[in-house]
Write an enzyme that holds these catalytic residues in place. Structure first.
Site, short mmCIF file in Angstrom:
data_model
loop_
_atom_site.label_atom_id
_atom_site.label_comp_id
_atom_site.label_asym_id
_atom_site.label_seq_id
_atom_site.Cartn_x
_atom_site.Cartn_y
_atom_site.Cartn_z
N HIS A 1 -0.22 -29.44 -0.94
CA HIS A 1 -1.58 -28.93 -0.81
C HIS A 1 -2.30 -29.11 -2.16
O HIS A 1 -1.72 -28.79 -3.20
CB HIS A 1 -1.56 -27.45 -0.40
CG HIS A 1 -2.94 -26.92 -0.17
ND1 HIS A 1 -3.66 -27.19 0.99
CD2 HIS A 1 -3.76 -26.20 -0.97
CE1 HIS A 1 -4.84 -26.62 0.89
NE2 HIS A 1 -4.94 -26.03 -0.28
N ASN B 1 -0.05 -40.28 -1.12
CA ASN B 1 1.18 -39.50 -1.38
C ASN B 1 2.39 -40.19 -0.75
O ASN B 1 3.47 -40.22 -1.34
CB ASN B 1 1.04 -38.07 -0.86
CG ASN B 1 0.31 -37.18 -1.85
OD1 ASN B 1 0.87 -36.79 -2.86
ND2 ASN B 1 -0.96 -36.90 -1.57
N GLY C 1 -2.85 -42.05 2.68
CA GLY C 1 -1.42 -42.23 2.44
C GLY C 1 -1.04 -42.51 1.00
O GLY C 1 0.01 -43.12 0.75
N ASN D 1 5.20 -29.31 2.58
CA ASN D 1 3.81 -29.74 2.61
C ASN D 1 3.28 -29.83 1.18
O ASN D 1 3.68 -29.04 0.32
CB ASN D 1 2.99 -28.71 3.39
CG ASN D 1 1.50 -29.05 3.44
OD1 ASN D 1 1.13 -30.18 3.76
ND2 ASN D 1 0.65 -28.08 3.12
C1 GAR Z 1 -3.94 -35.00 -0.40
O1 GAR Z 1 -4.79 -34.61 -1.44
C2 GAR Z 1 -3.18 -33.82 0.15
O2 GAR Z 1 -2.81 -32.91 -0.83
C3 GAR Z 1 -4.20 -33.23 1.08
O3 GAR Z 1 -4.76 -34.36 1.73
C4 GAR Z 1 -4.76 -35.46 0.81
C5 GAR Z 1 -4.17 -36.67 1.48
O4 GAR Z 1 -4.28 -37.80 0.67
N1 GAR Z 1 -3.59 -32.32 2.00
C6 GAR Z 1 -4.20 -31.21 2.43
O5 GAR Z 1 -5.34 -30.91 2.14
C7 GAR Z 1 -3.35 -30.33 3.36
N2 GAR Z 1 -3.95 -29.06 3.53
P1 GAR Z 1 -3.36 -39.08 0.89
O6 GAR Z 1 -3.44 -39.44 2.38
O7 GAR Z 1 -3.98 -40.16 0.05
O8 GAR Z 1 -1.96 -38.75 0.48
#
Ligand code: GAR
Length: 197
Positions: free
Chosen positions: A110, A14, A12, A108
């Site tokens: 990515h 982001n 989490g 989203n």
């Molecule tokens: C982030 O790097 C996001 O971009 C990626 O998962 C991570 C979550 O981190 N998402 C993907 O790969 C979607 N295909 P977080 O929970 O610390 O935000």
């Protein structure tokens, strides 16, 4: 005021970047109405609770079939009726019915420059492992609208990040988050909330 629901699966960071940007006034005209996680143990749910945001756990594992989960998840989202759904590290495929019910209202983040290193099997750390395996010198992050495909919707914003000699997937992941994701995602929400997108 744009009502936002954020969907998360793990750490989490982001989500935290969005919360911090709203609290700092860098994102205006937007509020997080709820955080949905498919994982009851997600640190993201603790982050939501700390900021007084409702946390909801919705896991495919607790349903008898994927169809039943998709139906219930879509119904829950309709009940919450957000203006914007933000997938911030959400590793569950969004049901087609939800995409149809919220056209142009799901975004989203990515962790690569789409169309590189995206699609089925490319998520989280795996994306950075593949980028390092391929030997790219530049990677980055992308914010895009969600359509019926996997990482195929219209691109909203991208930011490039240099790969450095000796990078591990973990080091690269952190740099992409710090230099791109945590900036791009709040910015996109602010742009949507203020009618610039
Ligand atoms: C982030 O790097 C996001 O971009 C990626 O998962 C991570 C979550 O981190 N998402 C993907 O790969 C979607 N295909 P977080 O929970 O610390 O935000």
């Amino acid at each position: 005021m744009l009502k936002v629901v954020v969907c998360v699966s793990g750490g989490g960071t982001n989500l935290q970047a969005i919360i911090d940007a709203i609290e700092a006034g860098k994102v205006t005209n937007a509020e997080i109405k709820a955080v949905i996680s498919n994982n009851a143990g997600a640190k993201a749910l603790d982050r939501a609770a700390k900021h007084g945001i409702e946390g909801i756990c919705f896991s495919p594992k607790t349903f008898e079939s994927r169809e039943a989960f998709n139906e219930a998840f879509t119904a829950k989202m309709k009940e919450l009726a957000p203006d914007l759904i933000v997938l911030a590290g959400f590793l569950v495929k969004i049901p087609g019915a939800m995409v149809e019910a919220f056209p142009g209202k799901i975004i989203n983040i990515h962790p690569s420059l789409i169309p590189s290193f995206c699609g089925v099997g490319y998520y989280g750390l795996k994306v950075h492992e593949k980028a390092l395996e391929r030997g790219v010198k530049v990677t980055g992050a992308t914010v895009h609208f969600v359509d019926g495909g996997m990482d195929t919707g219209p691109i909203i914003a991208q930011k490039a990040v240099y790969v450095q000699p000796g990078d591990t997937p973990e080091v690269l992941q952190r740099r992409v988050m710090e230099e791109a994701e945590w900036i791009l995602l709040p910015q996109a929400i602010d742009d949507i909330a203020n009618g610039r997108i």
